[in-house]
Design a protein around this motif. Structure first.
Motif, PDB file in Angstrom:
ATOM      1  N   GLU A   1       0.845  -1.198   0.000  1.00  0.00           N
ATOM      2  CA  GLU A   1       0.000   0.000   0.000  1.00  0.00           C
ATOM      3  C   GLU A   1       0.880   1.247   0.000  1.00  0.00           C
ATOM      4  N   GLY A   2       0.418   2.281  -0.691  1.00  0.00           N
ATOM      5  CA  GLY A   2       1.201   3.510  -0.804  1.00  0.00           C
ATOM      6  C   GLY A   2       2.376   3.357  -1.747  1.00  0.00           C
TER       7      GLY A   2
ATOM      8  N   THR B   1       7.623   4.691  -4.226  1.00  0.00           N
ATOM      9  CA  THR B   1       8.414   4.869  -5.446  1.00  0.00           C
ATOM     10  C   THR B   1       8.971   6.279  -5.524  1.00  0.00           C
ATOM     11  N   GLN B   2       8.133   7.264  -5.212  1.00  0.00           N
ATOM     12  CA  GLN B   2       8.565   8.661  -5.229  1.00  0.00           C
ATOM     13  C   GLN B   2       9.716   8.890  -4.253  1.00  0.00           C
ATOM     14  N   ASN B   3       9.602   8.328  -3.050  1.00  0.00           N
ATOM     15  CA  ASN B   3      10.673   8.478  -2.060  1.00  0.00           C
ATOM     16  C   ASN B   3      11.984   7.880  -2.553  1.00  0.00           C
TER      17      ASN B   3
ATOM     18  N   VAL C   1       8.178  -3.069  -8.562  1.00  0.00           N
ATOM     19  CA  VAL C   1       7.662  -3.023  -7.188  1.00  0.00           C
ATOM     20  C   VAL C   1       8.526  -3.859  -6.256  1.00  0.00           C
ATOM     21  N   PHE C   2       8.957  -5.036  -6.710  1.00  0.00           N
ATOM     22  CA  PHE C   2       9.740  -5.907  -5.831  1.00  0.00           C
ATOM     23  C   PHE C   2      11.136  -5.344  -5.543  1.00  0.00           C
TER      24      PHE C   2
ATOM     25  N   ASN D   1      10.386   6.329   4.354  1.00  0.00           N
ATOM     26  CA  ASN D   1      10.755   7.590   4.996  1.00  0.00           C
ATOM     27  C   ASN D   1      11.084   7.378   6.478  1.00  0.00           C
ATOM     28  N   ILE D   2      11.960   6.410   6.721  1.00  0.00           N
ATOM     29  CA  ILE D   2      12.374   6.079   8.082  1.00  0.00           C
ATOM     30  C   ILE D   2      13.792   6.601   8.307  1.00  0.00           C
TER      31      ILE D   2
END
Length: 309
Positions: A180-181, A186-188, A210-211, A225-226
């Motif tokens: 999800e998201g 991808t943008q990050n 995606v993988f 974003n961690i």
């Protein structure tokens, strides 16, 4: 004199606009925080997490979609006791569970955990807490089970660990399968490392599957974003990140015969036996893992075939 007076009033008007903008931003931030808290209050009390009062500004569809209330279930969130188990056991139990991250603007990011590593502390030479050494950096490894331990590696990448039972023990999350998201993840990934102050010639966006988005400890931290601002957080109670079960009402764990057990990555310098200890765990036949051990996978495959015969 008139020109100076005119300039003064113009500056005052501009400052007033800035103050108004800041106030609106602050109010918006406070409103988002209240909205997230209201969701948790509703969910924990058994009420619907979706607000149905159409007259309330808190309940418009755009915000419900932004926060993703319809996809969050606090009842599905793992409890404190989930983390309070030995390190190897937690590393296995985390497989198949879902990491949920509420990004700064309320966007919900979710990824299934597909690869972990155990760092046992004590005699484990690959652990930051080797020989029971506690420093300001590794303090979360000695804190309550379920505490986040985030550190920087190679000067730019973050690694995300979760404390567990045992002094100085923690589990490293090595890979996720985004569920999800994905657009934000991808943008990050694509924007990571860009110098926004220095304009550059636009480059063609890489064809990122995606993988590939979170198939490594540094990649998953970038995608979700961690960073160090999330260090020392209690995953059992924090409302911006937690672990939950994949399916509502299904609290079962991945079966052992579907878990590949291999040596940890990137610790050869500590020497044997720890460099070769089987303390990495990942889901069999999963494309999102960071590095496959084909020999160990063949063993799992043969065991599965034998069990079906």
């Amino acid at each position: 004199m008139a020109s100076k007076r005119s300039k003064y009033f113009n500056d005052s008007e501009e400052n007033s606009k800035i103050r108004t903008t800041r106030k609106r931003y602050s109010n918006s931030q406070d409103e988002n925080s209240k909205f997230v808290k209201e969701y948790h209050k509703r969910a924990n009390s058994g009420e619907s997490a979706i607000c149905t009062d159409e007259s309330s500004s808190k309940c418009d569809n755009s915000r419900n979609n932004l926060i993703g209330m319809n996809n969050i279930s606090s009842m599905n969130r793992v409890k404190d006791a989930f983390y309070d188990i030995p390190c190897i056991e937690l590393a296995k139990r985390l497989l198949g569970k879902v990491l949920v991250r509420i990004d700064d603007d309320g966007t919900v990011l979710k990824g299934k955990i597909v690869e972990t590593e155990s760092y046992l502390g004590g005699d484990d030479k690959a652990s930051f807490s080797y020989n029971g050494k506690m420093t300001p950096r590794n303090k979360p490894m000695f804190m309550k089970p379920g505490t986040t331990f985030i550190y920087i590696t190679y000067g730019m990448y973050h690694c995300f660990n979760i404390s567990c039972q045992g002094d100085g023990a923690a589990v490293l999350l090595r890979a996720l399968e985004p569920i999800e998201g994905i657009e934000r993840i991808t943008q990050n990934r694509l924007e990571f490392g860009k110098n926004k102050k220095t304009p550059s010639i636009p480059k063609k966006k890489p064809d990122m599957k995606v993988f590939q988005l979170c198939n490594g400890p540094g990649k998953l931290c970038v995608g979700f974003n961690i960073d160090r601002t999330l260090n020392e957080k209690d995953l059992g109670s924090w409302d911006r990140m937690w672990i939950e079960y994949l399916n509502d009402g299904d609290h079962s764990d991945v079966k052992d015969d579907l878990i590949v057990i291999s040596k940890r990555i990137g610790i050869d310098s500590v020497g044997e036996p720890w460099s070769r200890s089987p303390l990495r765990f990942y889901l069999y036949d999963c494309p999102s893992v960071s590095k496959r051990d084909k020999l160990k996978e063949e063993i799992v495959k043969q065991n599965l075939l034998n069990n079906t015969n």
